[in-house]
Design a protein around this motif. Structure first.
Motif, short mmCIF file in Angstrom:
data_model
loop_
_atom_site.label_atom_id
_atom_site.label_comp_id
_atom_site.label_asym_id
_atom_site.label_seq_id
_atom_site.Cartn_x
_atom_site.Cartn_y
_atom_site.Cartn_z
N VAL A 216 0.84 -1.20 0.00
CA VAL A 216 0.00 0.00 0.00
C VAL A 216 0.87 1.25 0.00
CG1 VAL A 216 -1.67 1.33 1.33
CG2 VAL A 216 -1.95 -1.14 1.10
N SER A 217 1.97 1.23 0.76
CA SER A 217 2.86 2.40 0.83
C SER A 217 3.49 2.71 -0.52
CB SER A 217 3.94 2.18 1.89
OG SER A 217 4.87 1.20 1.47
N GLN A 218 3.54 1.70 -1.41
CA GLN A 218 4.05 1.91 -2.76
C GLN A 218 2.92 2.11 -3.77
OE1 GLN A 218 6.76 -1.29 -3.67
NE2 GLN A 218 8.09 -0.83 -1.95
N ASN A 219 1.70 2.29 -3.26
CA ASN A 219 0.52 2.56 -4.08
C ASN A 219 0.23 1.44 -5.07
OD1 ASN A 219 -1.71 4.08 -4.67
ND2 ASN A 219 -0.66 5.56 -5.97
N LEU A 220 0.43 0.18 -4.60
CA LEU A 220 0.15 -0.97 -5.45
C LEU A 220 -1.25 -1.53 -5.25
CD1 LEU A 220 3.55 -2.88 -5.05
CD2 LEU A 220 2.83 -1.35 -6.90
N PHE A 224 -6.80 -3.92 4.30
CA PHE A 224 -7.65 -3.71 5.47
C PHE A 224 -6.81 -3.96 6.72
CE2 PHE A 224 -10.21 -5.17 1.94
CZ PHE A 224 -11.23 -4.23 1.89
N ILE A 225 -7.18 -3.27 7.78
CA ILE A 225 -6.43 -3.35 9.03
C ILE A 225 -7.37 -2.94 10.15
CG2 ILE A 225 -5.60 -0.98 8.83
CD1 ILE A 225 -2.91 -1.88 9.95
N THR A 226 -7.08 -3.34 11.36
CA THR A 226 -7.87 -2.85 12.49
C THR A 226 -7.27 -1.55 13.00
OG1 THR A 226 -6.56 -4.11 14.10
CG2 THR A 226 -8.52 -5.18 13.18
N ASP A 227 -8.09 -0.72 13.63
CA ASP A 227 -7.57 0.56 14.11
C ASP A 227 -6.49 0.38 15.17
OD1 ASP A 227 -9.35 -0.44 15.96
OD2 ASP A 227 -10.29 1.48 16.41
N SER A 228 -6.55 -0.73 15.93
CA SER A 228 -5.51 -0.97 16.94
C SER A 228 -4.17 -1.27 16.30
CB SER A 228 -5.92 -2.13 17.85
OG SER A 228 -6.17 -3.30 17.11
N ALA A 229 -4.17 -1.87 15.11
CA ALA A 229 -2.92 -2.23 14.43
C ALA A 229 -2.30 -1.05 13.69
CB ALA A 229 -3.15 -3.38 13.46
N THR A 230 -3.07 0.01 13.45
CA THR A 230 -2.52 1.16 12.72
C THR A 230 -1.41 1.83 13.51
OG1 THR A 230 -4.17 2.67 13.66
CG2 THR A 230 -4.70 1.60 11.57
N GLN A 231 -1.40 1.65 14.84
CA GLN A 231 -0.39 2.29 15.67
C GLN A 231 0.91 1.50 15.68
OE1 GLN A 231 -2.35 2.53 19.49
NE2 GLN A 231 -4.30 2.94 18.49
N VAL A 232 0.89 0.27 15.16
CA VAL A 232 2.06 -0.60 15.24
C VAL A 232 3.08 -0.26 14.16
CG1 VAL A 232 2.86 -2.98 15.11
CG2 VAL A 232 0.71 -2.45 16.26
N ILE A 233 2.61 -0.05 12.94
CA ILE A 233 3.51 0.20 11.81
C ILE A 233 3.09 1.50 11.13
CG2 ILE A 233 4.58 -0.80 9.77
CD1 ILE A 233 3.55 -3.49 10.65
N PRO A 234 3.43 2.66 11.69
CA PRO A 234 3.04 3.92 11.06
C PRO A 234 3.78 4.15 9.76
CG PRO A 234 4.54 4.33 12.89
CD PRO A 234 4.23 2.86 12.90
N SER A 235 3.13 4.80 8.82
CA SER A 235 3.76 5.14 7.54
C SER A 235 3.21 6.47 7.06
CB SER A 235 3.47 4.05 6.49
OG SER A 235 3.93 4.49 5.22
N PRO A 236 4.08 7.40 6.68
CA PRO A 236 3.60 8.71 6.21
C PRO A 236 2.88 8.62 4.87
CG PRO A 236 5.98 8.50 5.91
CD PRO A 236 5.54 7.32 6.72
N ASN A 237 3.07 7.51 4.15
CA ASN A 237 2.44 7.37 2.83
C ASN A 237 1.06 6.74 2.88
OD1 ASN A 237 4.65 8.47 1.47
ND2 ASN A 237 5.67 6.49 1.29
N ILE A 238 0.61 6.32 4.06
CA ILE A 238 -0.65 5.58 4.16
C ILE A 238 -1.69 6.40 4.92
CG2 ILE A 238 -1.76 3.50 5.06
CD1 ILE A 238 0.82 2.00 4.66
N ARG A 239 -2.90 6.37 4.41
CA ARG A 239 -4.05 6.97 5.09
C ARG A 239 -4.96 5.84 5.55
NH1 ARG A 239 -0.95 10.32 4.79
NH2 ARG A 239 -1.04 12.38 3.80
N TYR A 240 -5.45 5.92 6.79
CA TYR A 240 -6.35 4.92 7.35
C TYR A 240 -7.76 5.51 7.45
CZ TYR A 240 -2.04 2.51 8.57
OH TYR A 240 -0.82 1.88 8.51
#
Length: 281
Positions: A216-220, A224-240
């Motif tokens: 996703v970070s490479q726009n491929l 899907f992800i849970t909101d609790s997991a979004t805090q584990v691997i932050p990325s400036p290129n990804i919007r949740y």
């Protein structure tokens, strides 16, 4: 690529290696290699088997290391089990920062396997969603509530959907979708959501969390992800973005066996996890 070179590295004869391969293929009931001229290459079934064989050897190597560690002086030890080990990352990091004298280990387990074998006594705790556990297992366990979680859609910051406030599964029908593994709790719920709207489920697009977010970070594509997991691997290129769903939020609980009293160190971890999740969520 060549039987002769493989046999040489194994210190056996080429005919003996060919016989072993043929015997294995006969035992399994399907060929593992494609043979062309003087070359021999893994076919699709061979690649699948190799993946599982590598997992077996990795597990054996882990067992060897754990056996060696068992002979060393031990710090207070807490062993954790989860359907999704990413759920443990923040609590474990915070706990070890405050209690460096403890040793924590974290293992993952699939939903089918958990339903078959339950929570082994070797584990201190199980972190799981309440709706994922069969009733017979809940009767064997005590539990305490940790947090609620919701499904999110992960998209690249430059994707046309990146500015959406909320997304419906039907908004994604023409997108390239990467899913969690088939036995992952999130995938089970996504399958129900696809079925609810009579939408096709992407085939052969299941990857690990790290791999999905990398793509996703490479726009491929989208995942899907849970909101609790979004805090584990932050990325400036990804919007949740929240995913609209008619299903109730998922309650993540901490479970432990009723027939095995918690040690003092396990009680400390339980109380820490509850307080940590309360402040985090």
């Amino acid at each position: 690529g060549k039987i002769s070179e493989a046999a040489e590295s194994l210190f056996i004869s080429a005919p003996a290696l060919s016989t072993s391969i043929s015997r294995l293929e006969k035992e399994l009931g399907f060929p593992l290699f494609e043979r062309t001229n003087n070359r021999i290459l893994l076919n699709t079934q061979g690649q699948i088997l190799l993946k599982h064989v590598n997992q077996v050897f990795a597990s054996l190597e882990g067992a060897k290391q754990e056996l060696e560690q068992s002979l060393l002086p031990q710090n207070p030890r807490i062993s954790l089990l989860s359907i999704n080990t990413a759920m443990w990352v923040n609590p474990i990091t915070a706990f070890l920062s405050e209690y460096p004298q403890y040793t924590l280990s974290s293992s993952s387990i699939s939903l089918p396997r958990l339903s078959q074998q339950g929570l082994d006594s070797e584990y201190s705790f199980l972190l799981a969603y309440d709706s994922d556990l069969p009733d017979f297992l809940k009767e064997e366990l005590d539990s305490i509530f940790l947090f609620q979680t919701h499904p999110m859609v992960a998209v690249h910051k430059d994707h046309p959907l990146a500015d959406a406030k909320i997304l419906d599964i039907r908004d994604l029908v023409n997108e390239k979708l990467f899913l969690p593994a088939a036995d992952h709790p999130l995938c089970v719920r996504l399958e129900k959501l696809f079925a609810l709207y009579d939408l096709p489920i992407p085939i052969n697009m299941a990857y690990s969390l790290v791999m999905r977010l990398k793509m996703v970070s490479q726009n491929l594509g989208i995942t899907f992800i849970t909101d609790s997991a979004t805090q584990v691997i932050p990325s400036p290129n990804i919007r949740y973005i929240p995913l609209a769903t008619p299903f109730a939020p998922w309650n993540a609980n901490l479970y432990w066996r009723k027939d095995r009293p918690l040690t003092e160190s396990e009680q400390i971890f339980r109380d820490f996890a509850v307080e940590f999740c309360r402040e985090l969520h």
